[in-house]
Design a protein around this motif. Structure first.
Motif, mmCIF file in Angstrom:
data_model
loop_
_atom_site.group_PDB
_atom_site.id
_atom_site.type_symbol
_atom_site.label_atom_id
_atom_site.label_comp_id
_atom_site.label_asym_id
_atom_site.label_seq_id
_atom_site.Cartn_x
_atom_site.Cartn_y
_atom_site.Cartn_z
ATOM 1 N N LEU A 79 20.715 1.737 40.953
ATOM 2 C CA LEU A 79 21.940 2.012 41.689
ATOM 3 C C LEU A 79 22.879 0.808 41.628
ATOM 4 O O LEU A 79 24.094 0.947 41.435
ATOM 5 N N ILE A 83 26.742 0.647 40.027
ATOM 6 C CA ILE A 83 27.918 0.116 40.725
ATOM 7 C C ILE A 83 28.602 -0.932 39.859
ATOM 8 O O ILE A 83 29.828 -0.947 39.722
ATOM 9 N N PHE A 97 33.952 1.631 45.775
ATOM 10 C CA PHE A 97 32.622 1.979 45.279
ATOM 11 C C PHE A 97 31.535 1.428 46.201
ATOM 12 O O PHE A 97 30.604 2.137 46.579
ATOM 13 N N VAL A 98 31.670 0.151 46.549
ATOM 14 C CA VAL A 98 30.593 -0.547 47.248
ATOM 15 C C VAL A 98 30.417 -0.050 48.676
ATOM 16 O O VAL A 98 29.291 0.239 49.116
ATOM 17 N N PRO A 100 31.299 2.860 50.484
ATOM 18 C CA PRO A 100 30.689 4.177 50.746
ATOM 19 C C PRO A 100 29.221 4.249 50.343
ATOM 20 O O PRO A 100 28.398 4.838 51.049
ATOM 21 N N ILE A 101 28.878 3.635 49.196
ATOM 22 C CA ILE A 101 27.484 3.669 48.747
ATOM 23 C C ILE A 101 26.600 2.917 49.734
ATOM 24 O O ILE A 101 25.514 3.383 50.102
ATOM 25 N N SER A 102 27.065 1.754 50.197
ATOM 26 C CA SER A 102 26.313 0.992 51.185
ATOM 27 C C SER A 102 26.126 1.797 52.469
ATOM 28 O O SER A 102 25.042 1.806 53.060
ATOM 29 N N VAL A 104 26.122 5.117 52.881
ATOM 30 C CA VAL A 104 25.204 6.250 52.684
ATOM 31 C C VAL A 104 23.755 5.772 52.666
ATOM 32 O O VAL A 104 22.877 6.348 53.316
ATOM 33 N N ILE A 105 23.493 4.691 51.935
ATOM 34 C CA ILE A 105 22.118 4.190 51.833
ATOM 35 C C ILE A 105 21.617 3.699 53.187
ATOM 36 O O ILE A 105 20.487 3.985 53.602
ATOM 37 N N THR A 114 19.364 -2.860 52.864
ATOM 38 C CA THR A 114 20.444 -2.304 52.045
ATOM 39 C C THR A 114 21.366 -3.408 51.543
ATOM 40 O O THR A 114 21.690 -3.477 50.355
ATOM 41 N N LEU A 118 21.768 -4.653 47.494
ATOM 42 C CA LEU A 118 23.034 -4.469 46.796
ATOM 43 C C LEU A 118 23.745 -5.788 46.514
ATOM 44 O O LEU A 118 24.609 -5.855 45.643
ATOM 45 N N SER A 144 27.297 -1.356 55.757
ATOM 46 C CA SER A 144 25.894 -1.046 56.041
ATOM 47 C C SER A 144 25.687 -0.820 57.534
ATOM 48 O O SER A 144 24.906 0.043 57.942
#
Length: 411
Positions: A79, A83, A97-98, A100-102, A104-105, A114, A118, A144
């Protein structure tokens, strides 16, 4: 105010002081506090240890197990690489990018885990895109925390609150009961940081550039294996640059080819590359290319047990100085394999096996953990830094993701 209350306040104050000055490990301090409460008669034994059977403890332990499975399976590493490839050079795009992904995780994993997982990928994006790390790392941490408010298990506070509600006789919170409020807060926080908040964050570009100067770029040899998707591609069309690999030369049989962008790669080519330690570890998990010593060792030697990667410094006056790795028969002598060499202030572009070593050279060596015990008392080599490399296991990663999704669905 009763004597019991005074004792409890005094113990809490003492614990805060010990936590602040780190005189004892946190877990030891906590257990000592628990023992003191029992010995002073403030709690009985059943009350003191009843929390260990609480649902909260079991849920939190399960979260750490799932997080560990995703990390060991290589899911989080993959993942992070995605990114890094997709974010590009725009600061706004990186944040889009960073964050929203953070979020969700961290809705399903520990916030600290998390962020820690990342962070290397995010630092790599900042370095390549010449973006101040402070402008991205702080939003990463915020995202996060915001994501943790979306689910029951996203943060230990939600779990604790649900457990307390249950003790009062009320219905505990469900998995996604926090989602409407948490999602709204996360979206608002992300949009604010992307379009306005990052303007108020500190510029750390100068520190980042200084840090970048100290990042070791190792020389190593990478082989284009049989059936590699890189075979037939020009260097400029490959993803080697995106992986952080700078190709210095291409060795094809007895020929040495300068690494022009239009040079087409062939099966069996040996690439002299310069890369960071993280970039070389990424090679070990990429199909179609292998670090040359790995090819000689064979797959079974590498994955039969955990492999350690260690940076070892050639000490002043070392008997190894002035001799090549081939002359030293390094693997037979130490039971370890040199996969790369770093020499400060020099751009190396020759085969590492024929490069005479110097005092101050840093070798990136790999091998079984038990072999490194022999270096502890060795006057020729000094261990600078070590890390554990877990080879990517796609099948186990898929199992971890599947189990994770089932756990979320049934909750």
């Amino acid at each position: 105010m009763t004597l019991s209350i005074l004792l409890v306040l005094a113990l809490l104050a003492a614990v805060v002081v010990v936590f602040a000055f780190e005189w004892l490990p946190v877990d030891v301090t906590t257990l000592l506090l628990l023992a003191a409460l029992v010995l002073l008669g403030i709690l009985d034994v059943e009350e003191a240890f009843s929390g260990f059977s609480n649902d909260i403890i079991i849920i939190l332990a399960s979260i750490f197990v799932l997080s560990g499975a995703l990390m060991k399976g290589g899911v989080m590493d993959r993942l992070g690489e995605a990114i890094s490839r997709a974010a590009g050079g725009s600061q706004t795009r990186v944040l889009l990018f960073v964050m929203p992904i953070s979020s969700v995780i961290s809705s399903f994993m520990n916030n600290t885990t998390t962020t820690a997982v990342l962070m290397p990928a995010v630092l790599g994006v900042c370095r390549r895109s010449k973006i101040s790390p402070g402008k991205v790392l702080i939003p990463l941490a915020y995202a996060s925390m915001l994501g943790g408010t979306c689910t029951l298990i996203g943060t230990s506070t939600n779990v604790a609150a649900s457990g307390y509600v249950q003790t009062t006789g009320l219905t505990p919170f469900s998995m996604f009961e926090f989602l409407p409020v948490g999602f709204a807060a996360a979206v608002a926080g992300i949009l604010y940081m992307v379009f306005l908040g990052h303007r108020f964050l500190p510029q750390t570009r100068e520190g980042a550039e200084h840090e970048g100067e100290d990042i070791r770029e190792f020389l190593s040899e990478v082989v284009v294996t049989s059936g590699s998707p890189l075979a037939g591609k020009a260097l400029r069309d490959s993803n080697l640059a995106q992986m952080g690999l700078q190709v210095r030369a291409v060795l094809r049989g007895e020929r040495r080819i300068y690494a022009e962008p239009y040079v087409q790669l062939e099966e069996g080519d040996v690439l002299l590359v310069q890369a960071s330690r993280e970039g070389l570890l990424q090679v070990k998990d990429t199909a179609g290319i292998e670090i040359r010593p790995d090819v000689k060792l064979g797959y079974e030697d590498l994955v039969s047990e955990t492999t350690k990667i260690v940076e070892a410094l050639i000490m002043p006056g070392s008997a190894l100085a002035g001799r090549t790795i081939k002359e030293l028969d390094f693997r037979r002598r130490f039971g370890l394999t040199v996969i790369a060499i770093y020499r400060r202030g020099h751009t190396l572009a020759t085969k590492i096996s024929g490069l005479p070593l110097r005092a101050g050279d840093v070798l990136l060596v790999q091998g079984r953990p038990d072999r490194f015990r022999f270096l502890a008392d060795n006057a020729d080599l000094f261990i600078l830094q070590e890390m554990e490399h877990q080879p990517a296991r796609r099948r186990k990663g898929l199992w971890a993701v599947g189990i994770f999704l089932v756990a979320v669905a049934v909750s």
